[in-house]
Design an enzyme around this catalytic site. Structure first.
Site, mmCIF file in Angstrom:
data_model
loop_
_atom_site.group_PDB
_atom_site.id
_atom_site.type_symbol
_atom_site.label_atom_id
_atom_site.label_comp_id
_atom_site.label_asym_id
_atom_site.label_seq_id
_atom_site.Cartn_x
_atom_site.Cartn_y
_atom_site.Cartn_z
ATOM 1 N N CYS A 171 -28.326 30.271 8.951
ATOM 2 C CA CYS A 171 -27.420 31.232 7.930
ATOM 3 C C CYS A 171 -27.717 32.495 9.116
ATOM 4 O O CYS A 171 -28.968 32.869 9.311
ATOM 5 C CB CYS A 171 -27.395 31.719 6.626
ATOM 6 S SG CYS A 171 -27.910 30.077 5.663
ATOM 7 N N ARG A 174 -26.550 30.103 15.849
ATOM 8 C CA ARG A 174 -28.068 29.542 15.402
ATOM 9 C C ARG A 174 -27.468 28.618 14.137
ATOM 10 O O ARG A 174 -28.487 28.596 13.651
ATOM 11 C CB ARG A 174 -27.616 31.058 14.123
ATOM 12 C CG ARG A 174 -27.869 31.853 14.254
ATOM 13 C CD ARG A 174 -28.210 33.843 13.313
ATOM 14 N NE ARG A 174 -29.480 33.394 12.144
ATOM 15 C CZ ARG A 174 -30.299 33.976 12.815
ATOM 16 N NH1 ARG A 174 -30.736 34.441 13.572
ATOM 17 N NH2 ARG A 174 -30.954 33.402 11.608
ATOM 18 N N TRP A 178 -25.816 28.233 6.738
ATOM 19 C CA TRP A 178 -26.079 26.715 7.398
ATOM 20 C C TRP A 178 -26.717 26.372 5.509
ATOM 21 O O TRP A 178 -28.004 26.504 4.931
ATOM 22 C CB TRP A 178 -27.267 27.254 8.077
ATOM 23 C CG TRP A 178 -27.415 25.215 8.200
ATOM 24 C CD1 TRP A 178 -26.532 25.073 10.217
ATOM 25 C CD2 TRP A 178 -28.892 24.868 8.659
ATOM 26 N NE1 TRP A 178 -28.015 23.944 10.570
ATOM 27 C CE2 TRP A 178 -28.674 23.928 9.353
ATOM 28 C CE3 TRP A 178 -29.465 24.856 7.438
ATOM 29 C CZ2 TRP A 178 -30.186 22.771 8.996
ATOM 30 C CZ3 TRP A 178 -30.800 23.771 7.429
ATOM 31 C CH2 TRP A 178 -30.933 22.324 7.912
ATOM 32 N N ASN A 204 -30.108 34.656 3.318
ATOM 33 C CA ASN A 204 -30.546 33.594 3.950
ATOM 34 C C ASN A 204 -32.068 34.015 2.803
ATOM 35 O O ASN A 204 -32.258 34.790 2.736
ATOM 36 C CB ASN A 204 -31.014 34.382 5.666
ATOM 37 C CG ASN A 204 -29.671 34.592 6.547
ATOM 38 O OD1 ASN A 204 -28.600 34.199 5.786
ATOM 39 N ND2 ASN A 204 -29.645 35.461 7.170
ATOM 40 N N GLY A 205 -32.431 32.337 3.007
ATOM 41 C CA GLY A 205 -33.142 32.043 2.683
ATOM 42 C C GLY A 205 -33.319 31.372 1.430
ATOM 43 O O GLY A 205 -32.206 30.496 1.432
ATOM 44 N N GLU A 214 -40.982 17.357 26.019
ATOM 45 C CA GLU A 214 -40.015 18.728 26.450
ATOM 46 C C GLU A 214 -38.298 17.519 26.688
ATOM 47 O O GLU A 214 -37.124 17.528 26.267
ATOM 48 C CB GLU A 214 -39.761 19.669 27.289
ATOM 49 C CG GLU A 214 -38.466 21.058 27.528
ATOM 50 C CD GLU A 214 -38.745 21.139 25.276
ATOM 51 O OE1 GLU A 214 -38.860 21.312 24.827
ATOM 52 O OE2 GLU A 214 -37.463 22.150 26.074
ATOM 53 N N LYS A 252 -35.328 18.038 24.363
ATOM 54 C CA LYS A 252 -33.620 17.986 25.689
ATOM 55 C C LYS A 252 -32.540 17.279 24.916
ATOM 56 O O LYS A 252 -31.319 17.761 25.258
ATOM 57 C CB LYS A 252 -34.034 18.867 26.657
ATOM 58 C CG LYS A 252 -34.672 20.140 27.017
ATOM 59 C CD LYS A 252 -34.040 20.921 26.835
ATOM 60 C CE LYS A 252 -34.199 21.654 25.249
ATOM 61 N NZ LYS A 252 -35.230 22.505 24.946
ATOM 62 N N GLU A 292 -31.653 15.799 21.536
ATOM 63 C CA GLU A 292 -31.099 16.824 21.231
ATOM 64 C C GLU A 292 -29.640 17.765 21.238
ATOM 65 O O GLU A 292 -28.224 17.459 20.124
ATOM 66 C CB GLU A 292 -32.236 18.637 20.620
ATOM 67 C CG GLU A 292 -32.121 19.362 22.099
ATOM 68 C CD GLU A 292 -32.633 20.370 22.030
ATOM 69 O OE1 GLU A 292 -32.584 21.421 20.791
ATOM 70 O OE2 GLU A 292 -33.863 21.111 22.969
ATOM 71 N N HIS A 320 -49.456 -0.688 24.564
ATOM 72 C CA HIS A 320 -50.067 -0.134 23.914
ATOM 73 C C HIS A 320 -49.136 -0.511 22.630
ATOM 74 O O HIS A 320 -49.157 -0.297 21.110
ATOM 75 C CB HIS A 320 -51.110 1.058 22.946
ATOM 76 C CG HIS A 320 -52.325 0.914 24.036
ATOM 77 N ND1 HIS A 320 -53.216 -0.104 24.144
ATOM 78 C CD2 HIS A 320 -52.624 1.810 25.486
ATOM 79 C CE1 HIS A 320 -54.195 0.133 25.131
ATOM 80 N NE2 HIS A 320 -53.654 1.304 25.469
ATOM 81 N N LYS A 338 -30.633 27.502 15.456
ATOM 82 C CA LYS A 338 -31.453 28.162 17.030
ATOM 83 C C LYS A 338 -32.720 28.819 16.304
ATOM 84 O O LYS A 338 -33.950 28.331 16.815
ATOM 85 C CB LYS A 338 -30.649 29.343 17.232
ATOM 86 C CG LYS A 338 -31.644 30.278 17.802
ATOM 87 C CD LYS A 338 -31.728 29.197 19.504
ATOM 88 C CE LYS A 338 -32.053 29.852 20.609
ATOM 89 N NZ LYS A 338 -32.593 28.882 21.673
HETATM 90 O O1 M6R Z 1 -37.692 29.973 17.715
HETATM 91 P P1 M6R Z 1 -38.932 28.864 17.728
HETATM 92 O O2 M6R Z 1 -39.709 29.446 19.604
HETATM 93 O O3 M6R Z 1 -40.108 28.799 17.412
HETATM 94 O O4 M6R Z 1 -38.587 28.147 17.486
HETATM 95 C C1 M6R Z 1 -39.421 26.191 18.164
HETATM 96 C C2 M6R Z 1 -38.070 25.138 17.707
HETATM 97 O O5 M6R Z 1 -36.989 25.308 16.817
HETATM 98 C C3 M6R Z 1 -37.087 25.465 19.202
HETATM 99 O O6 M6R Z 1 -38.190 25.434 20.138
HETATM 100 C C4 M6R Z 1 -36.220 23.980 19.377
HETATM 101 O O7 M6R Z 1 -37.379 22.770 19.274
HETATM 102 C C5 M6R Z 1 -35.658 23.842 20.253
HETATM 103 N N1 M6R Z 1 -34.286 24.924 19.979
HETATM 104 C C6 M6R Z 1 -35.449 23.180 21.399
HETATM 105 O O8 M6R Z 1 -34.500 23.245 22.154
#
Ligand code: M6R
Length: 612
Positions: free
Chosen positions: A2, A27, A76, A102-103, A484, A488, A491, A507, A607
């Protein structure tokens, strides 16, 4: 997640709110809304499910909202599905007070039931509505808005950042926070609240960070901040260095592509001020020599991509420092029994500095007597403020949900930290140290070189975007990098993808390899390239199609098995993942582009993850 924006000013609020909400779109959200109070005390609210464009259309179709005081929100969904009713702002049944939040309010059901018993009717499924209904209830009781706000804050449990409007106070908005970020901006046209500094950059770069349990009263000309005892506070103002263009697309099709292309500069900004006369200088750690010499164990704690940086750090720091280093998912760490204590250093990595699980892990580590050093991108964020030591990545604002430049800058900073500590602990020879420092300084140019191969990444992606399952395999640092690469891809392109330590294939996972399965084989870690080659042969002989990531020194070895390759310059082993991630980012980007995905705002993702 949010987003909140609020404005108390001399101009019409609604455009300021919509501009702020647009800047918060990244976000992640599923509904949006605004509330404005007019000078004669008319509270006007508009909200709708869906993108901001839907809200704009709704606003255009009706009489314009008038008034210089307003609050806006992108939601959100957590409690209650995304729909018009559950969207914020929420208004009490008397129609006097509006709230954006928010929260999560943990005891909302108990409060809701008690208010229902008093005859109050609820219209939404949200936890937020209890705040506004309770506020109206106490406002009726005390006839004073601040009394009502403090009564509510004493009653609710959980996390909140909130903006409040009341039609009886048409010249002010109120704000409060606990465990959710909220800052106040001071501008020429008026004053602002926002959950995220990017919403304010086009208006002001002078801000104050609200702390837990503080309440702010904001008018066009004045900001007053009170603590939990209602004592007026003198708060420090901070200048934000990011400028507004850094949070705009600047001609790129997507923020993600722009941020990938910004990596040479982001890495340079993160590295070069910290290398002085051939030495890594971490001013932030000045005077910590005694503590560092005592450290016997390191935990690197983070979520998502930041955790993947931690995996790179595990291999790198353990090798450099000869002490146990463990990379932990923050969501697991906080509920496990980590070996914390005075001689344990906990390194928390976070772009936003607001990830709830990482923040909770940090607090747990501190509670149990460990020192916390954080690597953070957003200045003044909760993780930065609560850490014992902070190293900032100078990546600038990162808008795309999929992290790229924050990931690379976190990685270089963690490597620099490792080398710095190795020197402090006398675990590294001068020659190796000098070579790494020189290597660090060369990285920005080498990243540019890797970025020059856009055509190749694009061409390869256009051949494979129809696959629906991809495996990433690698050993040691390549394994960490594969995690990673795989994240990428999944997502932003929604392709199922897994990352495996190549030696683990036999395995179990190798049973999934069949003719046509796509395998991205990472073979950049020089000491293990021969072994990686064997793994490529294994999957190829079961029919896999292989794209290899390798270096200019090992390309001939790997080309015997595949002609589809991303080739990067070979550098020192510990720096190699910094270059290695770039083709993986671009491969994911172009695959997602070919599949027509919403690259900057992938479905279901936010985000910054500020709920558990
Ligand atoms: O803001 P942060 O680095 O703590 O966020 C952690 C993860 O949510 C963040 O790295 C997420 O996995 C990425 N958006 C992936 O691309």
């Amino acid at each position: 997640m949010c987003g909140i924006i609020g404005f108390a000013g001399k101009t019409e609020a609604v455009e300021v709110l919509l501009d702020g909400l647009e800047r918060l779109e990244y976000r992640g959200y599923d509904s949006a809304g605004v509330a404005v109070v007019s000078t004669d005390g008319k509270l006007q609210v508009k909200k709708s499910k869906g993108r901001l464009s839907v809200l704009r259309t709704l606003l255009e179709a009706e009489e314009p909202m008038s008034g210089g005081i307003g609050i806006g929100h992108t939601r959100w969904a957590t409690h209650g599905e995304p729909n018009d009713v559950n969207a914020h702002p929420h208004v009490g049944q008397e129609g006097k007070i509006a709230v954006v939040h928010n929260g999560i309010i943990e005891n909302y059901l108990e409060i809701k039931n008690s208010l229902i018993r008093k005859g109050i009717r609820f219209s939404s499924d949200t936890d937020t509505e209890v705040i506004v209904q309770l506020l109206e209830y106490y406002y009726k009781k005390y006839s004073n808005l601040m009394d009502a706000v403090y009564a509510v804050l004493n009653r609710i449990k959980g996390a909140y950042a909130m903006g409040i409007l009341c039609s009886d106070y048409p010249e002010q908005m109120l704000a409060a926070r606990k465990d959710a970020p909220l800052l106040i901006g001071y501008g020429e046209e008026g004053n602002y609240i926002a959950s995220d500094v990017t919403a304010l950059l086009s208006h002001t770069r002078t801000v104050t960070y609200m702390e837990d349990d503080e309440v702010a009263v904001i008018t066009a000309g004045k900001v007053e901040i009170y603590d939990s005892d209602r004592t007026l506070l003198e708060k420090e103002k901070h200048a934000i260095e990011w400028d507004v263009t850094a949070a705009e697309k600047g001609g790129y099709a997507h923020f993600m592509l722009k941020e990938i292309m910004e990596q040479p500069e982001a890495v340079r900004k993160t590295i070069s001020p910290r290398i002085v006369d051939g030495k890594i200088v971490l001013e932030e750690l000045k005077g910590t020599g005694d503590f560092i010499r005592n450290v016997s164990r390191i935990y690197i704690v983070a979520c998502g991509s930041a955790y993947h940086v931690g995996m790179v750090g595990k291999y790198t720091l353990e090798k450099l420092l000869h002490i146990p280093v463990e990379a932990c998912l923050a969501s697991e760490f906080r509920y496990s029994e980590p070996l914390l204590g005075e001689s344990t250093l906990v390194i928390v990595i976070s772009q936003s500095g607001e990830t709830l699980d990482s923040l909770a892990a940090l607090r747990e580590a501190k509670r149990r007597g460990s020192k916390v050093l954080s690597i953070v991108n957003v200045m003044g964020s909760s993780i930065a403020r609560e850490s014992d030591y902070v190293l900032y990545t100078w990546a600038g604002p990162e808008i795309a949900v999929a992290t790229t430049k924050a990931y690379t800058t976190q990685m270089v900073l963690l490597i620099m930290l490792g080398v710095y500590l190795a020197r402090e602990l006398e675990q590294i020879g001068q020659e190796e140290y000098d070579a790494i420092v020189e290597g660090l300084l060369r990285l920005p140019e080498q990243i540019k070189q890797v970025l020059n191969e856009l055509d190749n990444y694009q061409k390869i992606a256009s051949r494979y975007f129809n696959h629906n399952s991809v495996f990433y395999i690698g050993r040691n640092l390549d394994y960490a990098l594969g995690l990673e690469g795989s994240l990428k891809l999944k997502e932003i392109s929604y392709i199922h993808s897994e990352s495996y330590a190549a030696g683990e294939l036999k395995h179990g996972t190798i049973s999934l390899i069949e003719p046509g399965t796509l395998v991205v084989a990472l073979a950049t870690y020089a000491p293990l390239v021969e072994k990686s080659l064997s793994n490529i042969v294994e999957v190829k002989s079961r029919g896999a199609e292989v794209i290899a990531l390798t270096t200019d020194k090992t390309v001939n070895t790997i080309s015997s098995q595949t002609s589809e390759m991303f080739v990067i310059p070979e550098v020192q082993a510990i720096l190699q993942p910094v270059l290695g991630v770039i083709p993986l980012q671009l491969f994911a980007y172009y695959i997602a582009l070919n599949r027509g995905c919403d690259i900057d705002k992938p479905r279901n993702l936010a985000k910054s993850v500020t709920v558990e």
